[in-house]
Design a protein around this motif. Structure first.
Motif, short mmCIF file in Angstrom:
data_model
loop_
_atom_site.label_atom_id
_atom_site.label_comp_id
_atom_site.label_asym_id
_atom_site.label_seq_id
_atom_site.Cartn_x
_atom_site.Cartn_y
_atom_site.Cartn_z
N ILE A 5 -6.13 -3.24 4.49
CA ILE A 5 -6.19 -2.05 3.64
C ILE A 5 -4.75 -1.66 3.31
N ASN A 6 -4.42 -1.74 2.04
CA ASN A 6 -3.08 -1.40 1.61
C ASN A 6 -3.14 -1.05 0.13
N LEU A 7 -2.33 -0.10 -0.27
CA LEU A 7 -2.32 0.30 -1.68
C LEU A 7 -1.80 -0.81 -2.57
N ALA A 36 1.46 7.84 5.41
CA ALA A 36 1.95 8.34 4.13
C ALA A 36 1.16 9.58 3.70
N GLU A 37 -0.16 9.55 3.90
CA GLU A 37 -0.98 10.70 3.49
C GLU A 37 -0.81 11.90 4.42
N SER A 38 -0.06 11.72 5.50
CA SER A 38 0.31 12.86 6.35
C SER A 38 1.66 13.42 5.91
N GLY A 39 2.22 12.83 4.85
CA GLY A 39 3.50 13.31 4.33
C GLY A 39 4.71 12.67 4.97
N VAL A 40 4.51 11.60 5.75
CA VAL A 40 5.64 10.91 6.37
C VAL A 40 6.06 9.77 5.43
N PRO A 41 7.30 9.79 4.93
CA PRO A 41 7.69 8.75 3.97
C PRO A 41 7.66 7.35 4.56
N THR A 42 7.26 6.37 3.75
CA THR A 42 7.35 4.96 4.19
C THR A 42 8.76 4.47 3.90
N PHE A 43 9.11 3.32 4.44
CA PHE A 43 10.45 2.77 4.18
C PHE A 43 10.57 2.24 2.75
N ARG A 47 -7.61 -2.44 -1.76
CA ARG A 47 -6.41 -1.82 -2.30
C ARG A 47 -6.66 -0.33 -2.58
N GLU A 48 -6.75 0.41 -1.50
CA GLU A 48 -7.01 1.84 -1.63
C GLU A 48 -6.22 2.57 -0.56
N LYS A 49 -6.21 3.89 -0.64
CA LYS A 49 -5.52 4.69 0.39
C LYS A 49 -6.28 4.61 1.70
N SER A 50 -5.55 4.40 2.78
CA SER A 50 -6.22 4.25 4.08
C SER A 50 -6.96 5.52 4.49
N TRP A 96 16.71 13.97 10.43
CA TRP A 96 15.98 14.19 9.18
C TRP A 96 14.56 13.63 9.30
N ARG A 97 14.44 12.45 9.91
CA ARG A 97 13.11 11.84 10.06
C ARG A 97 12.27 12.64 11.05
N ARG A 98 12.90 13.10 12.14
CA ARG A 98 12.16 13.91 13.11
C ARG A 98 11.66 15.19 12.44
N THR A 114 0.68 -1.74 6.12
CA THR A 114 1.94 -2.37 6.50
C THR A 114 2.32 -3.40 5.44
N SER A 115 3.61 -3.40 5.09
CA SER A 115 4.07 -4.20 3.96
C SER A 115 4.04 -5.69 4.26
N GLY A 116 3.95 -6.05 5.54
CA GLY A 116 3.87 -7.47 5.87
C GLY A 116 5.18 -8.20 5.68
N VAL A 117 6.29 -7.48 5.73
CA VAL A 117 7.58 -8.16 5.61
C VAL A 117 8.43 -8.03 6.86
N VAL A 118 8.00 -7.18 7.80
CA VAL A 118 8.78 -7.01 9.03
C VAL A 118 8.10 -7.79 10.16
N GLU A 119 8.85 -8.72 10.74
CA GLU A 119 8.31 -9.52 11.85
C GLU A 119 8.45 -8.73 13.16
P1 NAD Z 1 6.68 -0.07 5.03
O1 NAD Z 1 7.29 1.26 4.78
O2 NAD Z 1 7.48 -1.28 4.90
O3 NAD Z 1 5.43 -0.28 4.05
C1 NAD Z 1 4.40 0.63 3.97
C2 NAD Z 1 3.18 -0.04 3.38
O4 NAD Z 1 2.15 0.93 3.31
C3 NAD Z 1 3.38 -0.58 1.97
O5 NAD Z 1 2.90 -1.89 1.92
C4 NAD Z 1 2.53 0.36 1.08
O6 NAD Z 1 1.93 -0.33 0.01
C5 NAD Z 1 1.49 0.84 2.06
N1 NAD Z 1 0.95 2.18 1.79
C6 NAD Z 1 1.61 3.28 1.37
N2 NAD Z 1 0.79 4.33 1.31
C7 NAD Z 1 -0.43 3.89 1.71
C8 NAD Z 1 -1.71 4.51 1.87
N3 NAD Z 1 -1.90 5.81 1.61
N4 NAD Z 1 -2.74 3.75 2.32
C9 NAD Z 1 -2.57 2.43 2.56
N5 NAD Z 1 -1.39 1.79 2.44
C10 NAD Z 1 -0.34 2.51 2.01
O7 NAD Z 1 5.97 0.03 6.42
P2 NAD Z 1 5.87 -0.97 7.60
O8 NAD Z 1 5.45 -2.32 7.15
O9 NAD Z 1 5.14 -0.27 8.65
O10 NAD Z 1 7.45 -1.06 7.90
C11 NAD Z 1 8.01 -1.37 8.92
C12 NAD Z 1 9.02 -0.38 9.48
O11 NAD Z 1 9.05 0.94 9.02
C13 NAD Z 1 8.64 -0.28 10.92
O12 NAD Z 1 9.75 -0.65 11.65
C14 NAD Z 1 8.32 1.18 11.20
O13 NAD Z 1 8.75 1.48 12.50
C15 NAD Z 1 9.11 1.87 10.16
N6 NAD Z 1 8.63 3.15 9.69
C16 NAD Z 1 7.78 3.94 10.45
C17 NAD Z 1 7.33 5.17 9.94
C18 NAD Z 1 6.40 6.03 10.76
O14 NAD Z 1 6.46 6.00 11.99
N7 NAD Z 1 5.53 6.81 10.13
C19 NAD Z 1 7.73 5.58 8.68
C20 NAD Z 1 8.60 4.76 7.95
C21 NAD Z 1 9.03 3.55 8.46
#
Ligand code: NAD
Ligand code: ZN
Length: 250
Positions: A216-218, A31-38, A232-235, A72-74, A192-197
């Motif tokens: 380590i998770n926000l 996320a801190e590299s500017g790549v959006p999380t899901f 609970r801090e930025k990685s 778009w993601r690429r 990691t959000s801990g919801v994807v198996e």
């Molecule tokens: P997620 O998007 O479900 O959750 C991201 C987690 O990261 C959240 O719990 C959030 O609280 C935490 N977070 C956000 N910013 C943070 C930071 N600066 N420091 C610490 N924690 C932070 O991610 P996931 O659990 O990895 O989701 C699973 C799916 O998303 C995977 O299938 C993965 O392939 C895909 N995905 C990958 C990318 C990537 O390659 N960068 C990006 C988006 C989604």
């Protein structure tokens, strides 16, 4: 000492003692590299949720739409650089006898930061796999000239070489991850959000076999209550603090 300093000191001590560490990372580390999380707002594209697009059904229903999203993601990852969190994990390889880095990310940033032998559970954004003959092409072209891209070998359409919701993860990768967890002393779970198996259960597997688990998770995550140290801090800010470099390999 503040509570955070105390947790960091505890985590440092655990890491310092360990000779075998497993690290599991998710989208949060990038996320801190500017790549959006899901789960974040920016993870949305044209009002589709990732779960609506990252499936084989969505792909076969409309391969061009799904490819537009991957394009778009690429594009979002193309100029991204590893952040201090990625670099700290790569650096750790110099100080700990055995590091196994398991990632759910498909962005390749760990490798770019210098980590070796990364176990990519969900594949790689820069690979295109033929839906017919299975040929894998490494491609960094952004945007892709043709959507969907065609296989250079047989002409059929290609798909991103990633694991979609509802698809099987390569068993060899899961086996290697579980074996590494069994053999480690400390497991670090980062961003990691801990919801994807099955990644979500890997921390539980570690706890069942009495490993020290550091998260380590926000934000709050479903299994955090079971872990030993939860930060609970930025990685990108915390990881560089966890590893002291006064340890050398014997
Ligand atoms: P997620 O998007 O479900 O959750 C991201 C987690 O990261 C959240 O719990 C959030 O609280 C935490 N977070 C956000 N910013 C943070 C930071 N600066 N420091 C610490 N924690 C932070 O991610 P996931 O659990 O990895 O989701 C699973 C799916 O998303 C995977 O299938 C993965 O392939 C895909 N995905 C990958 C990318 C990537 O390659 N960068 C990006 C988006 C989604
Ligand atoms: Zn082909």
């Amino acid at each position: 000492m503040t509570e955070l300093e105390d947790k960091i000191a505890q985590a440092q001590a655990e890491i310092e003692r360990a000779t075998n560490i497993v690290i599991l990372t998710g989208a949060g580390i990038s996320a801190e590299s500017g790549v959006p999380t899901f789960r974040g707002e920016e993870g949305l594209w044209q009002n589709y949720r990732p779960e609506e697009l990252a499936t084989p059904e969505a792909f076969w229903n409309d391969p061009k739409l799904v490819w537009e999203w991957y394009d778009w993601r690429r594009n979002a990852v193309k100029d991204a650089k590893p952040n201090p969190g990625h670099y700290a994990l790569a650096e750790l390889e110099h100080y700990v006898q055995k590091i196994t880095l398991i990632t759910q990310n498909i962005d390749g940033l760990h490798q770019m930061a210098g980590s070796h032998d990364v176990l990519e559970m969900h594949g790689n954004l820069w690979q295109i796999k033929c839906t017919k003959c299975g040929e894998i092409e490494q491609s960094y072209e952004v945007p892709l000239a043709e959507l969907p891209p065609k296989c250079k070998k047989c002409g059929e359409i290609g798909r991103p070489n990633v694991v979609w919701f509802g698809e099987m993860i390569d068993m060899a990768v899961i086996d290697a991850a579980l074996q590494a967890i069994e053999q480690c002393q400390v497991m670090l779970i980062v961003g990691t959000s801990g919801v994807v198996e099955p990644a979500a259960s890997m921390g539980l597997v570690a706890k069942q076999t009495d490993k020290t688990v550091i998260e380590i998770n926000l934000e709050e995550t479903p299994s955090a209550g079971l872990y030993d140290i939860v930060i609970r801090e930025k990685s990108g800010e915390v990881l560089p603090l966890l590893f002291t470099s006064n340890k050398t390999l014997s």
